[in-house]
Design an enzyme around this catalytic site. Structure first.
Site, PDB file in Angstrom:
ATOM      1  N   SER A 160       0.837  -1.202   0.000  1.00 47.88           N
ATOM      2  CA  SER A 160       0.000   0.000   0.000  1.00 47.88           C
ATOM      3  C   SER A 160       0.868   1.247   0.000  1.00 47.88           C
ATOM      4  O   SER A 160       2.001   1.227   0.535  1.00 47.88           O
ATOM      5  CB  SER A 160      -0.865  -0.013   1.264  1.00 47.88           C
ATOM      6  OG  SER A 160      -1.444   1.240   1.488  1.00 47.88           O
ATOM      7  N   TYR A 171      -1.577   0.084  10.390  1.00 49.31           N
ATOM      8  CA  TYR A 171      -1.872  -0.579   9.115  1.00 49.31           C
ATOM      9  C   TYR A 171      -0.662  -0.481   8.178  1.00 49.31           C
ATOM     10  O   TYR A 171      -0.171  -1.491   7.656  1.00 49.31           O
ATOM     11  CB  TYR A 171      -3.112   0.044   8.465  1.00 49.31           C
ATOM     12  CG  TYR A 171      -3.297  -0.384   7.032  1.00 49.31           C
ATOM     13  CD1 TYR A 171      -3.716  -1.676   6.718  1.00 49.31           C
ATOM     14  CD2 TYR A 171      -3.021   0.490   5.979  1.00 49.31           C
ATOM     15  CE1 TYR A 171      -3.861  -2.084   5.396  1.00 49.31           C
ATOM     16  CE2 TYR A 171      -3.170   0.098   4.656  1.00 49.31           C
ATOM     17  CZ  TYR A 171      -3.581  -1.181   4.360  1.00 49.31           C
ATOM     18  OH  TYR A 171      -3.712  -1.592   3.068  1.00 49.31           O
ATOM     19  N   LYS A 190       2.104  -3.421   6.767  1.00 51.86           N
ATOM     20  CA  LYS A 190       2.467  -3.684   5.358  1.00 51.86           C
ATOM     21  C   LYS A 190       3.988  -3.605   5.176  1.00 51.86           C
ATOM     22  O   LYS A 190       4.589  -4.424   4.478  1.00 51.86           O
ATOM     23  CB  LYS A 190       1.766  -2.670   4.442  1.00 51.86           C
ATOM     24  CG  LYS A 190       0.259  -2.850   4.366  1.00 51.86           C
ATOM     25  CD  LYS A 190      -0.091  -4.101   3.574  1.00 51.86           C
ATOM     26  CE  LYS A 190      -1.565  -4.393   3.581  1.00 51.86           C
ATOM     27  NZ  LYS A 190      -1.908  -5.642   2.915  1.00 51.86           N
TER      28      LYS A 190
HETATM   29  N1  LIG Z   1      -8.648  -1.096  -1.436  1.00 54.21           N
HETATM   30  C1  LIG Z   1      -7.606  -0.286  -1.534  1.00 54.21           C
HETATM   31  O1  LIG Z   1      -7.710   0.854  -2.006  1.00 54.21           O
HETATM   32  C2  LIG Z   1      -6.245  -0.777  -1.101  1.00 54.21           C
HETATM   33  C3  LIG Z   1      -5.159   0.111  -1.181  1.00 54.21           C
HETATM   34  C4  LIG Z   1      -3.899  -0.340  -0.810  1.00 54.21           C
HETATM   35  C5  LIG Z   1      -3.710  -1.653  -0.388  1.00 54.21           C
HETATM   36  N2  LIG Z   1      -4.804  -2.489  -0.301  1.00 54.21           N
HETATM   37  C6  LIG Z   1      -4.563  -3.873   0.141  1.00 54.21           C
HETATM   38  O2  LIG Z   1      -5.100  -4.734  -0.841  1.00 54.21           O
HETATM   39  C7  LIG Z   1      -5.592  -5.938  -0.261  1.00 54.21           C
HETATM   40  C8  LIG Z   1      -7.018  -6.187  -0.693  1.00 54.21           C
HETATM   41  O3  LIG Z   1      -7.810  -5.070  -0.324  1.00 54.21           O
HETATM   42  P1  LIG Z   1      -9.373  -5.079  -0.570  1.00 54.21           P
HETATM   43  O4  LIG Z   1      -9.823  -3.666  -0.633  1.00 54.21           O
HETATM   44  O5  LIG Z   1      -9.674  -6.013  -1.680  1.00 54.21           O
HETATM   45  O6  LIG Z   1      -9.858  -5.692   0.818  1.00 54.21           O
HETATM   46  P2  LIG Z   1     -11.000  -6.784   1.102  1.00 54.21           P
HETATM   47  O7  LIG Z   1     -11.289  -6.684   2.564  1.00 54.21           O
HETATM   48  O8  LIG Z   1     -12.134  -6.620   0.159  1.00 54.21           O
HETATM   49  O9  LIG Z   1     -10.238  -8.156   0.790  1.00 54.21           O
HETATM   50  C9  LIG Z   1      -9.414  -8.813   1.725  1.00 54.21           C
HETATM   51  C10 LIG Z   1      -9.793 -10.278   1.689  1.00 54.21           C
HETATM   52  O10 LIG Z   1      -8.933 -11.028   2.527  1.00 54.21           O
HETATM   53  C11 LIG Z   1      -9.719 -11.951   3.286  1.00 54.21           C
HETATM   54  N3  LIG Z   1      -8.957 -12.227   4.519  1.00 54.21           N
HETATM   55  C12 LIG Z   1      -8.567 -11.350   5.476  1.00 54.21           C
HETATM   56  N4  LIG Z   1      -7.897 -11.971   6.453  1.00 54.21           N
HETATM   57  C13 LIG Z   1      -7.851 -13.292   6.114  1.00 54.21           C
HETATM   58  C14 LIG Z   1      -7.309 -14.440   6.733  1.00 54.21           C
HETATM   59  N5  LIG Z   1      -6.667 -14.377   7.912  1.00 54.21           N
HETATM   60  N6  LIG Z   1      -7.441 -15.636   6.119  1.00 54.21           N
HETATM   61  C15 LIG Z   1      -8.094 -15.735   4.934  1.00 54.21           C
HETATM   62  N7  LIG Z   1      -8.647 -14.666   4.294  1.00 54.21           N
HETATM   63  C16 LIG Z   1      -8.520 -13.456   4.886  1.00 54.21           C
HETATM   64  C17 LIG Z   1     -11.042 -11.239   3.523  1.00 54.21           C
HETATM   65  O11 LIG Z   1     -12.106 -12.098   3.823  1.00 54.21           O
HETATM   66  C18 LIG Z   1     -11.221 -10.530   2.182  1.00 54.21           C
HETATM   67  O12 LIG Z   1     -11.893 -11.331   1.252  1.00 54.21           O
HETATM   68  C19 LIG Z   1      -5.404  -5.768   1.250  1.00 54.21           C
HETATM   69  O13 LIG Z   1      -4.208  -6.416   1.615  1.00 54.21           O
HETATM   70  C20 LIG Z   1      -5.282  -4.270   1.419  1.00 54.21           C
HETATM   71  O14 LIG Z   1      -4.509  -3.957   2.562  1.00 54.21           O
HETATM   72  C21 LIG Z   1      -6.051  -2.089  -0.655  1.00 54.21           C
END
Ligand SMILES: NC(=O)c1ccc[n+]([C@@H]2O[C@H](COP(=O)([O-])OP(=O)(O)OC[C@H]3O[C@@H](n4cnc5c(N)ncnc54)[C@H](O)[C@@H]3O)[C@@H](O)[C@H]2O)c1
Length: 347
Positions: free
Chosen positions: A114, A138, A142
């Site tokens: 991120s 957070y 990361k």
């Molecule tokens: N959405 C954004 O703008 C953004 C920006 C930067 C980084 N990220 C990173 O991208 C990744 C995905 O983000 P997102 O927005 O799709 O989030 P999201 O919450 O929609 O997806 C995360 C998924 O991981 C699963 N999960 C979490 N912990 C788990 C575990 N212990 N075991 C199994 N499954 C688990 C959740 O059920 C979920 O389906 C994350 O790592 C987030 O930190 C997202």
């Protein structure tokens, strides 16, 4: 070739699963559905489990050659209030998973990092060699995992990609999948819900920033562009690259007010909004320098802000899921239970 998409039932993981399949990969989704949704991976093999469940994972590891790892908790505000939850899942559990993978001989790993690893950047746009000084648990979680990957790369020959997303937004062009966070804290779905009248008026945190119109400027990148970058990064790791750290952004910033104008143009409805005080730790401007991603992956985000907003609008209209934008703790739509917690700001 089969790949495991961990956290693949979430927002970005589900879009990446589609991109992988379109590029000929066999995709297995592994997710504990803590924030993910099986409806986002309809038609995919979904194995429900936690990343710490070695017994469940071991037979899967025999079937795959690479891992894309999206699983995490991702609410910045919650990470400040409950760092234990974040370090447990994003670091401890993730490391446990990494060991399971290494022990099984899987040496290709694409990690969802991120822009939060940079904290408050000294210069804009942000290049990959900018100091990584996260300002919340957070972002720290990361960075910790990025550092672990670096060590595992050196010591064990793990090939890895850290993909540092800026603001993921938009939805798959099919209208079948899109953003489904609960609670939702991202600007575009909240603005669309406010415009539709099915969500509360939008709160704009800070209108006195040193930006052209006083509101925060962010780099919004279409989730399908991010998904495509994952496919390219994986291909590089399967080819000659051993380690990659890249920003995934457009290089173009938009202020909150500019985004609200785009929402108004696309929906034909104005967005009711109210100014609120700044939130601590929100940098005025976050824009990626995406030139390294272009150089290494030949990747450039293709979809402009209008496409981001229109695909998000199409997805929300199709699902009629505006109710996700109701304030945490209040009643949500019939299909989506509230977490009942105040959770500010995802990243
Ligand atoms: N959405 C954004 O703008 C953004 C920006 C930067 C980084 N990220 C990173 O991208 C990744 C995905 O983000 P997102 O927005 O799709 O989030 P999201 O919450 O929609 O997806 C995360 C998924 O991981 C699963 N999960 C979490 N912990 C788990 C575990 N212990 N075991 C199994 N499954 C688990 C959740 O059920 C979920 O389906 C994350 O790592 C987030 O930190 C997202």
């Amino acid at each position: 070739m089969a790949v495991l998409v961990v956290g693949g039932a979430g927002y970005i993981g589900s879009h990446t699963a589609r991109a992988l399949r379109q590029n000929g990969y066999e995709v297995i989704i592994f997710d504990n559905l803590s924030t993910g949704h099986s409806l986002l991976v309809d038609g995919f093999e979904l194995i429900v489990g936690d990343v710490t469940d070695r017994d469940k994972l071991s037979p899967i590891m025999n079937r795959i050659e690479a891992i894309l790892y999206f699983a995490a908790h991702a609410y910045v505000g919650e990470s400040v209030e409950n760092p234990r939850k974040y370090f447990t899942n994003n670091v401890q559990s993730a490391l446990q998973f990494l060991d399971t993978a290494i022990d099984a001989g899987i040496y290709h790993f694409v990690f969802s990092s991120s822009c939060a690893v940079y904290g408050v950047p000294a210069t804009i746009p942000i290049a990959e060699d900018a100091p990584r000084q996260p300002i919340n648990p957070y972002g720290a979680s990361k960075l910790f995992f990025e550092n672990a990957l670096e060590g595992y790369g050196r010591a064990y020959g793990l090939r890895y990609a850290n993909l540092r997303y800026f603001n993921a937004a938009g939805a798959d062009e099919s209208g079948q999948i899109g953003e489904l966070h609960n609670p939702e804290t991202h600007l575009i779905p909240l603005a669309l819900a406010a415009a539709s009248g099915s969500g509360p008026e939008l709160q704009v945190f800070g209108c006195d920033y040193p930006t052209p119109d006083g509101t925060c400027v962010r780099d919004y990148v279409h989730v399908s562009d991010i998904a495509e970058a994952h496919v390219l990064a994986l291909q590089q790791l399967l080819g000659e690259k051993t380690q990659i750290s890249l920003n995934l952004g457009t290089g173009q910033g938009y202020s909150i007010k500019q985004v609200l104008n785009a929402v108004q143009d696309i929906t034909g409805r104005s967005v009711p909004w109210r100014p609120k005080p700044r939130r601590p730790g929100d940098p005025p401007v976050l824009i990626a320098d995406p030139s390294r991603a272009h150089q290494i992956l030949r990747w450039k985000a293709q979809r402009p802000l209008e496409r981001i907003v229109s695909t998000a609008w199409q997805w929300m209209s199709a699902r009629n899921n505006f109710s996700l934008a109701t304030p945490p703790g209040s009643r949500t739509g019939p299909n989506w239970p509230s977490s009942g917690k105040e959770v500010r700001g995802r990243a």
